[in-house]
Design a protein around this motif. Sequence first.
Motif, PDB file in Angstrom:
ATOM      1  N   THR A 277       0.819  -1.210   0.000  1.00 17.55           N
ATOM      2  CA  THR A 277       0.000   0.000   0.000  1.00 17.55           C
ATOM      3  C   THR A 277       0.852   1.259   0.000  1.00 17.55           C
ATOM      4  O   THR A 277       0.349   2.345  -0.283  1.00 17.55           O
ATOM      5  N   GLU A 278       2.141   1.128   0.308  1.00 12.78           N
ATOM      6  CA  GLU A 278       3.032   2.288   0.311  1.00 12.78           C
ATOM      7  C   GLU A 278       3.528   2.639  -1.081  1.00 12.78           C
ATOM      8  O   GLU A 278       4.042   3.740  -1.299  1.00 12.78           O
ATOM      9  N   ASP A 279       3.402   1.714  -2.034  1.00 10.15           N
ATOM     10  CA  ASP A 279       3.849   1.983  -3.398  1.00 10.15           C
ATOM     11  C   ASP A 279       2.860   2.909  -4.084  1.00 10.15           C
ATOM     12  O   ASP A 279       1.657   2.615  -4.160  1.00 10.15           O
ATOM     13  N   ARG A 280       3.361   4.029  -4.581  1.00 10.75           N
ATOM     14  CA  ARG A 280       2.507   5.019  -5.215  1.00 10.75           C
ATOM     15  C   ARG A 280       2.757   5.142  -6.711  1.00 10.75           C
ATOM     16  O   ARG A 280       2.066   5.886  -7.393  1.00 10.75           O
ATOM     17  N   GLY A 281       3.737   4.453  -7.210  1.00 16.30           N
ATOM     18  CA  GLY A 281       4.036   4.546  -8.631  1.00 16.30           C
ATOM     19  C   GLY A 281       2.947   3.900  -9.468  1.00 16.30           C
ATOM     20  O   GLY A 281       2.091   3.161  -8.963  1.00 16.30           O
ATOM     21  N   PRO A 282       2.940   4.164 -10.751  1.00 14.46           N
ATOM     22  CA  PRO A 282       1.906   3.591 -11.621  1.00 14.46           C
ATOM     23  C   PRO A 282       2.040   2.086 -11.777  1.00 14.46           C
ATOM     24  O   PRO A 282       3.121   1.514 -11.568  1.00 14.46           O
ATOM     25  N   MET A 283       0.945   1.462 -12.122  1.00 14.79           N
ATOM     26  CA  MET A 283       0.916   0.041 -12.444  1.00 14.79           C
ATOM     27  C   MET A 283       0.640  -0.088 -13.937  1.00 14.79           C
ATOM     28  O   MET A 283      -0.338   0.458 -14.441  1.00 14.79           O
ATOM     29  N   VAL A 284       1.508  -0.790 -14.639  1.00 13.54           N
ATOM     30  CA  VAL A 284       1.364  -0.975 -16.075  1.00 13.54           C
ATOM     31  C   VAL A 284       0.923  -2.412 -16.350  1.00 13.54           C
ATOM     32  O   VAL A 284       1.556  -3.363 -15.881  1.00 13.54           O
ATOM     33  N   LEU A 285      -0.162  -2.555 -17.090  1.00 10.32           N
ATOM     34  CA  LEU A 285      -0.673  -3.866 -17.470  1.00 10.32           C
ATOM     35  C   LEU A 285      -0.355  -4.119 -18.941  1.00 10.32           C
ATOM     36  O   LEU A 285      -0.589  -3.255 -19.784  1.00 10.32           O
ATOM     37  N   ALA A 286       0.154  -5.305 -19.224  1.00 10.66           N
ATOM     38  CA  ALA A 286       0.594  -5.619 -20.580  1.00 10.66           C
ATOM     39  C   ALA A 286       0.179  -7.033 -20.960  1.00 10.66           C
ATOM     40  O   ALA A 286      -0.088  -7.876 -20.104  1.00 10.66           O
ATOM     41  N   GLY A 287       0.134  -7.286 -22.259  1.00 12.56           N
ATOM     42  CA  GLY A 287      -0.180  -8.615 -22.763  1.00 12.56           C
ATOM     43  C   GLY A 287      -1.630  -8.749 -23.179  1.00 12.56           C
ATOM     44  O   GLY A 287      -2.499  -7.991 -22.745  1.00 12.56           O
ATOM     45  N   SER A 288      -1.905  -9.722 -24.016  1.00 11.15           N
ATOM     46  CA  SER A 288      -3.241  -9.876 -24.590  1.00 11.15           C
ATOM     47  C   SER A 288      -4.298 -10.199 -23.541  1.00 11.15           C
ATOM     48  O   SER A 288      -5.456  -9.751 -23.664  1.00 11.15           O
ATOM     49  N   VAL A 289      -3.953 -10.942 -22.502  1.00 12.63           N
ATOM     50  CA  VAL A 289      -4.938 -11.313 -21.486  1.00 12.63           C
ATOM     51  C   VAL A 289      -5.193 -10.160 -20.521  1.00 12.63           C
ATOM     52  O   VAL A 289      -6.308  -9.977 -20.037  1.00 12.63           O
ATOM     53  N   ALA A 290      -4.167  -9.361 -20.232  1.00 15.90           N
ATOM     54  CA  ALA A 290      -4.323  -8.220 -19.327  1.00 15.90           C
ATOM     55  C   ALA A 290      -4.661  -6.937 -20.067  1.00 15.90           C
ATOM     56  O   ALA A 290      -4.758  -5.882 -19.452  1.00 15.90           O
TER      57      ALA A 290
END
Length: 346
Positions: A277-290
Motif C-alpha cells: 500500500t506504500e507503493d505510489r508509482g503507476p501500475m502498467v498492465l501488458a499482454g493480450s490477457v491483461a
Amino acid sequence: MSVESPLPEPADALVPMPATAFVLGGDLGGTSTRIVVADAEGNVVGRGAAAGGNPTSHPASAAANFGQALHAALAGLDPTLVKAAIVGAAGGVALARPDVAAQFDAAWSGAGLTAKPEFIGDLEVAFASGTSEPDGTVLISGTGSNAGLVRDHKLVRTSGGHGWLLGDDGSGFWLGREAVRSVLLTLDRGEPIGLLGQLVVQAILPDRDENSVALRTGYDVLRDDLVRTVNSRPPVLLAELARTVATAYEQNDETARALVKRAAELLTETLEVLRTTEDRGPMVLAGSVAGESSPVGRLIRETIDQHFSGEVLTARDGVGGATWLALGALDPALATQQNHTRLVEH
C-alpha cells in the motif's frame, strides 16, 4: 624574429565525432522480432521485423530472426553510429547459455554493429512502454504471466513467470488448460458440455462430427479424442484457447465467466506479492490477457482499486519503450516525456 607555424597533427590523432548518433531498441517476442533505430531527438530512422526471436520458444531460429530484423532496420544507415542499444527479450534467461549468447553475438556483429547491446527482460520493456516514470509495478499476462517491481527503470523483484508447467497462473495458457479441463470433467460426468465446451471442441477438433456427442459412447470417444489431440501438440498452444474463453464469456457462459473471474484474481494475487500500500508509482498492465480489450484485463481494472492505489496504465509499443530506454542510456537528458510519447504512441 620569425614565428614558425605549428606542425600539423598526425592524421591518426584527429578523431572526428560522428555527425549524429543513433540508438537501437529491440523487442524479441514469441510471435515476432522488432527492431527500431532512432536518432538522438527520438525520430525513428529505421525499422525491421522478423519472425519470433524468443530464444526459449524458438531455439533454432531466434538468432537468425534477430539478425534479419537488424539488417532490415539498419538498411541505408551506418551501423557504427548506433551508440546505445536496449533489447527486451521474453526468453532472456536463455541468453545466459554460452551457445545461445554466441549465436546472438554473431547476429549482432554480422549486422555491422559495434556498440554493446544490453539485453533486458520483457517486464522492464513493458513498463517503459507504459510510462516514463522511473518507479512502479508491471504485470504481463499473455501466453504466460509474471509481474515485476521497477525502481529507477530497473527491475528489482519479480513474481510469477515460472512457465506453463510450474506457474503462469491467470495467463492465456492457464485459461486454455482450465477450459479443456472443464470440458473433460463435464464429459466424465456425462453432462452436456455447454457453450464453452462446444467452442473448445470446435477449436481442438474442427473436423469432428458434432452429432457424435449425443450418445454416451460418443462422450467417451470425444473425451479420448480431446486428450489425445491436446497431448500430441506443444503445451503452449493451449494459450490459443484464451480467445475461445473470451468469446464464451461475452455470451454469458457460466463456466467461462468463472474462469475469467478466477484468472483476474490470480493475476491480482501475483501483483500482491510485490506491491504494498506504500507503493505510489503507476501500475502498467501488458499482454493480450491483461489488455483493455480482454475480459480478464477489464475485470482487473474494475477491481484493482480494492487492492492498490495509484494510476493504472496500459503498455504501449514495447519496442518503442526499449528505444526510449536506449536514449536514456545514451544520455539521461534525452529520456524526456516528449521522446517517450513520440516513440511509444506512433
